[in-house]
Scaffold this active site. Structure first.
Site, mmCIF file in Angstrom:
data_model
loop_
_atom_site.group_PDB
_atom_site.id
_atom_site.type_symbol
_atom_site.label_atom_id
_atom_site.label_comp_id
_atom_site.label_asym_id
_atom_site.label_seq_id
_atom_site.Cartn_x
_atom_site.Cartn_y
_atom_site.Cartn_z
ATOM 1 N N ARG A 54 0.793 -1.243 -0.070
ATOM 2 C CA ARG A 54 0.023 -0.206 0.081
ATOM 3 C C ARG A 54 0.868 1.231 -0.157
ATOM 4 N NH1 ARG A 54 -3.180 -2.864 2.521
ATOM 5 N NH2 ARG A 54 -1.368 -4.204 2.844
ATOM 6 N N THR A 55 1.876 1.276 0.545
ATOM 7 C CA THR A 55 2.656 2.448 0.917
ATOM 8 C C THR A 55 3.201 2.793 -0.574
ATOM 9 O OG1 THR A 55 3.037 1.975 2.990
ATOM 10 C CG2 THR A 55 4.529 3.793 2.105
ATOM 11 N N LYS A 83 25.657 -5.240 -5.244
ATOM 12 C CA LYS A 83 27.034 -4.906 -5.555
ATOM 13 C C LYS A 83 27.767 -4.426 -4.364
ATOM 14 C CE LYS A 83 25.846 -4.242 -10.364
ATOM 15 N NZ LYS A 83 25.784 -3.035 -11.454
ATOM 16 N N HIS A 132 7.531 6.003 10.652
ATOM 17 C CA HIS A 132 6.908 5.793 9.397
ATOM 18 C C HIS A 132 5.779 7.234 9.478
ATOM 19 C CE1 HIS A 132 4.858 4.235 5.808
ATOM 20 N NE2 HIS A 132 4.528 3.283 6.252
HETATM 21 C C1 NCD Z 1 2.794 -0.623 8.000
HETATM 22 C C2 NCD Z 1 4.227 -0.574 8.017
HETATM 23 O O1 NCD Z 1 4.499 -0.767 6.786
HETATM 24 O O2 NCD Z 1 4.882 -0.199 8.942
HETATM 25 N N1 NCD Z 1 2.128 -0.576 6.712
HETATM 26 C C3 NCD Z 1 1.985 0.483 6.025
HETATM 27 O O3 NCD Z 1 2.945 1.076 5.624
HETATM 28 N N2 NCD Z 1 0.429 0.743 5.704
HETATM 29 C C4 NCD Z 1 2.204 -1.370 9.011
HETATM 30 C C5 NCD Z 1 2.458 -2.832 9.070
HETATM 31 O O4 NCD Z 1 3.311 -3.467 8.309
HETATM 32 O O5 NCD Z 1 2.116 -3.583 9.985
#
Ligand code: NCD
Length: 358
Positions: A54-55, A83, A132
């Site tokens: 999703r991101t 590399k 994040h």
């Molecule tokens: C999250 C992540 O990657 O930290 N997912 C996301 O970016 N929507 C949450 C997760 O992986 O649990």
């Protein structure tokens, strides 16, 4: 001004800047046609050293909807990493091709390193179990859209609070709003890291640590569920033991307020029973859509000004980071242990804090 800045930590954006992003995202949502060419001629480099659906798609959709283009990789085995290229060199090189970098990396602090060498903005799309910040923008924008405010809210955060990077960024960002109170629901083994506990104490944020959802659900305005982060465990049997410790179902939802909302950064594993999806208080799929609009707003703001020379040159500090997941354990980055007073030193890249007595 957000022009040409990197966003590595949720604290890199001020409360006012976040408000500006909400306003812009609202406008994009209601008048999308005005923005279809806003990033024409601009190129985004998505460097994903760790899996993501999703991101990465959210960033790519955002850039495409603004008329920009996207290049990059989602599998580091097809890049020069195999590399032995360092994050610093990759960042310098991609700076020469693109206008903005989006990076996800398994090592904590890697996007900070990239931002120190890049000549274009770097957005942290997740670094190990650390931060994040754009998931946090998504979360804040969802909360703002539902409640019309981000202050005076009781937020229950449930699941893997130790390794859940979305939780860490959310706690920091929400701590700045008046009247925020946290209920931290986790097993003993998965409590929040020490530096975040300190952070909340410094910001006078009220927080309670509990073991069950039932203990706090009736008081919460937001219930933020997270999955147990399997990939961060050193021992899989430990994961097996903890993986289903929390499952939100309709029975537990009965005790929640009528205007409480359930959020989740996704992907979900077992922590929310499918039956809850039909409860109007479940907002996790809408939350994902908000994420695209707020990322569009962020990209627009960061791209207001283009290329600038970067002459960063770091002098290493005396002490070394002791977090074995920190980027400095894998690459030859100059150590940057910042003196926090009282013999405490914090790593610039991963926030790991140690007490050093000499
Ligand atoms: C999250 C992540 O990657 O930290 N997912 C996301 O970016 N929507 C949450 C997760 O992986 O649990």
């Amino acid at each position: 001004m957000l022009k040409n800045r990197s966003v590595i930590d949720s604290m890199d954006l001020s409360v006012e800047e976040i408000d500006e992003l909400f306003t812009l995202a609202d406008d994009i949502k209601s008048r999308p046609n005005l923005y279809v060419n806003a990033c024409e001629g601009k190129l985004m480099g998505t460097l994903f050293y760790e899996p993501s659906t999703r991101t990465r798609l959210s960033f790519a959709s955002a850039m495409n909807r603004l008329g920009g283009r996207v290049v990059g990789f989602s599998d580091p085995s097809s890049s020069s990493v195999t590399k032995g290229e360092s994050v610093a060199d990759t960042a310098r090189m991609v700076s020469a091709y693109c206008d903005i970098i989006v990076m996800r990396h398994p090592y904590e602090g890697a996007p900070r390193v990239a931002s120190l060498y890049s000549e274009i903005p770097v957005i942290n799309a997740g670094d190990g179990g650390h931060n994040h910040p754009t998931q946090t923008l998504t979360d804040l924008y969802t909360i703002h859209s539902v409640f019309g405010r981000t202050s005076h809210l009781k937020i229950a955060v449930c699941g893997d609070l130790k390794y859940g990077r979305t939780v860490h960024s959310l706690i920091k960002a929400m701590s700045r709003y008046e009247g925020t109170e946290f209920f931290l629901i986790s097993p003993e083994e998965l409590r929040i890291p020490y530096y975040l506990r300190q952070f909340m104490e410094e910001h006078n944020v009220k927080f309670t640590e509990v073991d069950t959802i039932e203990a706090v659900i009736a008081q919460a305005d937001v219930l933020y569920m997270t999955r147990i982060q399997r990939e961060r465990f050193f021992d899989d049997s430990e994961y097996e033991r903890l993986k289903d410790v929390y499952v939100l179902d309709n029975e537990k939802m009965k005790a929640a307020k009528e205007d409480m909302i359930v959020m989740h950064p996704l992907p979900r594993v077992n922590e929310i029973d499918r039956e809850v999806d039909y409860d109007p208080r479940a907002r996790y799929f809408k939350q994902a859509r908000y994420g695209m609009f707020i990322r569009m707003a962020l990209i627009l703001k960061l791209l207001e000004v283009g290329y600038q020379e970067n002459h960063t040159r770091l002098t290493p500090t005396k002490y070394h980071c002791k977090n074995t997941r920190c980027i400095t354990h894998f690459e030859k980055e100059p150590q940057q242990m910042l003196d926090m007073g009282g013999h405490h030193y914090k790593c610039l890249y991963c926030d790991y804090t140690v007490r050093i007595d000499e």
